[in-house]
Design an enzyme around this catalytic site. Sequence first.
Site, short mmCIF file in Angstrom:
data_model
loop_
_atom_site.label_atom_id
_atom_site.label_comp_id
_atom_site.label_asym_id
_atom_site.label_seq_id
_atom_site.Cartn_x
_atom_site.Cartn_y
_atom_site.Cartn_z
N GLU A 125 24.58 -63.29 48.81
CA GLU A 125 25.11 -64.61 49.14
C GLU A 125 24.02 -65.65 48.91
O GLU A 125 22.86 -65.30 48.69
CB GLU A 125 25.58 -64.64 50.61
N PRO A 126 24.36 -66.95 48.96
CA PRO A 126 23.34 -67.98 48.75
C PRO A 126 22.14 -67.83 49.68
O PRO A 126 21.01 -68.13 49.28
CB PRO A 126 24.10 -69.28 49.01
N THR A 156 28.03 -59.98 39.16
CA THR A 156 28.14 -59.58 37.76
C THR A 156 29.53 -59.03 37.49
O THR A 156 30.07 -58.25 38.28
CB THR A 156 27.08 -58.51 37.43
N GLY A 340 2.79 -61.68 17.16
CA GLY A 340 2.17 -62.98 16.98
C GLY A 340 3.20 -64.09 17.07
O GLY A 340 4.12 -64.05 17.89
N GLU A 364 18.93 -55.35 41.81
CA GLU A 364 19.10 -54.21 42.72
C GLU A 364 17.96 -54.14 43.74
O GLU A 364 17.48 -53.06 44.09
CB GLU A 364 19.19 -52.88 41.95
N THR A 366 14.48 -56.79 44.75
CA THR A 366 13.24 -57.16 44.06
C THR A 366 12.19 -56.06 44.19
O THR A 366 12.26 -55.23 45.10
CB THR A 366 12.67 -58.47 44.64
N GLU A 368 9.26 -56.35 45.19
CA GLU A 368 8.56 -56.47 46.46
C GLU A 368 9.31 -55.72 47.56
O GLU A 368 8.70 -55.05 48.41
CB GLU A 368 8.40 -57.96 46.83
#
Length: 386
Positions: A125-126, A156, A340, A364, A366, A368
């Site tokens: 959610e937000p 998704t 390059g 799925e 982070t 961390e």
Amino acid sequence: MSVDPEVADELVATIAAWVDREVVPEASRFEHADEFPEAMFTRMCDFGLFGATIEEAYGGLGLDALTYARIVEELSRGWMSLAGILNTHVLSVAMITRFGTPEQRERFLPRMVDGSLRSAFSLSEPDAGSDTQNIRCRATPDGDEWLVNGTKMWVTNGMRAGLVMLLARTPDDRITCFVVEKTPGPADGGLTISRKIDKLGYKGVETVEMSYVNHHVPDANMLGGPEGLGKGLRYALAALELGRVNIAARAVGVGQAAYDAAMAYAQERETFGRPIFEHQAVRFMLAEMATKLHAARLLTHDAARRYDEGQRIDLEAGMAKLFASEAAYEIATDAMRIHGGYGYTTEYPVERYYRDTPLMIIGEGTNEIQKLVIARQLLSRWLEKN
């Protein structure tokens, strides 16, 4: 589930050949246009990939997690977004198969086999991403139905999916999972696609915000029936173990593509009268890329095998996802450096690999969060032994 190794190898080889023949030449065109690949999606349906992990009793292929991971690698080697089209569907299948009632399995799984009924997974959610306990979307009982109100982010396949595995807070302040059935069109009763979210990479597959305003969901669609009340988060986290195998496999596939592109370019590009592969600096980069890629694949396959054996793999899946995603980002970065200036242009696909790899670091859970999960499980297993 287990699959005959020869059958698995043949299926993976078939997917790999299709990726080389039809996906690789067209992926950049679709990706730059942010266009859903209808023809590729149809071929994935023809291959039976949306029923890949559905038991044969329901009409699926009954593949094990290892074979599924290998297929995800091949799809991602061609274009990572193809694995995204598949992942939320497979997560939903895992939840229904493992936690659904017999009636729910009979009602949904046979219809999910051929891709005509696809599924999205809706947890974030937000204000609730990694902090899953902060979910505010609510489901309130109303006779033999539930009224759902709230906003969901990062969904998704939310636009094209016919099912949504929705996590919502119930009056007991616990989190419950509901199987939301959508009807065709942009609006479905109290369910609306409020906006499409544009992204740095991971294009061609939609990511949307979904809004629920007094949306009716039948009581029969509570995952697990009455016994599932308040168990939604546990169900979702169990399914996300397989989701993290998917993310790790995606990272391996993109890493493989980036490595292959760098190795090929290192033979073609000449500086100071010889191919750049002859320069020690480039050789060292390729050696490290290949080593990281091999280690990432081994971790991913190990987690998948343990999943197939019925083990709890939050530790192994977390390790695979953490290492493989970071390795893919580093490999894609080095592939760009080997190319390059050309690597920074849309003339070569390495810029797409570079833009796609951050999704695996974030998706799925982070990295961390993965480190916290890994550390917690390491302590738990250490205490068990001591």
